[in-house]
Design an enzyme around this catalytic site. Sequence first.
Site, short mmCIF file in Angstrom:
data_model
loop_
_atom_site.label_atom_id
_atom_site.label_comp_id
_atom_site.label_asym_id
_atom_site.label_seq_id
_atom_site.Cartn_x
_atom_site.Cartn_y
_atom_site.Cartn_z
NE ARG A 1 -7.39 -24.20 29.55
CZ ARG A 1 -8.10 -25.24 29.06
NH1 ARG A 1 -7.53 -26.41 28.89
NH2 ARG A 1 -9.36 -25.08 28.73
CB SER B 1 -11.71 -18.95 21.77
OG SER B 1 -11.26 -19.47 22.99
N GLY B 2 -13.41 -21.80 22.03
CA GLY B 2 -13.70 -23.21 21.76
C GLY B 2 -12.59 -24.10 21.26
N GLY B 3 -11.34 -23.63 21.28
CA GLY B 3 -10.25 -24.46 20.77
C GLY B 3 -9.66 -23.93 19.48
CB SER C 1 -17.15 -14.27 26.27
OG SER C 1 -17.08 -14.81 27.58
NE ARG D 1 -10.37 -23.73 25.31
CZ ARG D 1 -11.12 -24.68 24.76
NH1 ARG D 1 -10.56 -25.80 24.33
NH2 ARG D 1 -12.42 -24.54 24.65
CD GLU E 1 -20.05 -20.98 27.14
OE1 GLU E 1 -19.97 -20.67 28.35
OE2 GLU E 1 -19.07 -21.33 26.47
CE LYS F 1 -18.02 -17.98 26.63
NZ LYS F 1 -17.14 -17.58 27.73
P1 13P Z 1 -12.91 -20.82 25.51
O1 13P Z 1 -12.82 -19.45 24.88
O2 13P Z 1 -11.58 -21.37 25.92
O3 13P Z 1 -13.76 -21.75 24.71
O4 13P Z 1 -13.65 -20.62 26.91
C1 13P Z 1 -14.74 -19.82 26.98
C2 13P Z 1 -15.66 -20.33 28.01
O5 13P Z 1 -16.02 -19.64 28.94
C3 13P Z 1 -16.15 -21.70 27.88
O6 13P Z 1 -17.21 -21.91 28.76
#
Ligand code: 13P
Length: 341
Positions: free
Chosen positions: A33, A262-264, A290, A293, A178, A220
């Site tokens: 990042r 958010s996952g991308g 949660s 990115r 998660e 999550k």
């Molecule tokens: P993102 O929202 O960037 O996907 O990250 C959340 C997270 O904690 C991934 O493990």
Amino acid sequence: MNLAELHKVALAMVAPGKGILAADESTGTIKKRFEAIGVESTADSRRDYRELLFRSTEAMKNHISGVILFDETIRQTARDGTPLTKVITAAGAIPGIKVDKGTRPLALSPGEVITEGLDGLRERLIEYRGLGAKFAKWRAVIDIAPGIPTPNSVTANMHALARYAALCQEEDIVPIVEPEVLMDGDHDTDRCYQVTEWVLKTLYQELDVARVELEGTVLKPNMVVPGKKCAKRATVEEVAEKTVRVLKACVPSAIPGIAFLSGGQSDEEATAHLDAMNRIKGLPWKVTFSYGRALQAAPQKAWSGKAENVAAAQRAFAHRARMNGLATLGQWKRELEKKAA
Ligand code: 13P
């Protein structure tokens, strides 16, 4: 296990108007990042960056319920010597900790991974509790590709999540569970739905067998979205409707809340999807964010490693936190983004 305390913390993590800041990037991930914004990743630069987020008082007080930290960060102090966990609690948020040790290739399952970190976890949880962590996070990763995921990867990863969650509860730490179905492939929304359903059903079976108390957990999950390389895109309403449908089919109403990754997704997509879900009436759990990115891309860009940009970075973070806070109430509007720009 003090279930009343676990339940109280879990409820606070998903309080209406607020969500979780995932600032638990591993040293490898934060380096990537920082490379994107031309910043060298050192213990000090990582501390400076994270301190600016945690000292964004308006965002933290009003819209952030908890912060997920990495092992290095939970031990760090701010420039003035205050432990970063104290900076977080002073702003009214709860410190949490990522406890998985990342993924390795899953034996005999080419293209699939297993999350490691169960060995010695009980002792690490005891230490983290002493350092102020009230919740933890473990991320399982499920990829979609031809022939993937296999039953081996779904079962092994959900079993590990259940063992992690049980250990957390034994130490009075709320587990964020998660199971991330990745959006990297070219699969369509329906394929994402199908795999997410399989994963969530397996997860709740494993949590039950492991005797995990659902009232003291937070889920999550990913949203039901098409893969990044899929030509057929989905509307905001379709993502919201399908995500809520699969969650209702698989996730017991006993859990206090769901906090999405958010996952991308782009910043605005992640907010719009969350908002659309919260406009659907009669959800049995609190539904919040949660995000890693989708909360941090804007402040990272604004900061770019320069002390004179700290205030601008904090404004960018406050804006995303406020937009997502509104989305937890189903009160976000696209015009609010334009106005800020
Ligand atoms: P993102 O929202 O960037 O996907 O990250 C959340 C997270 O904690 C991934 O493990």
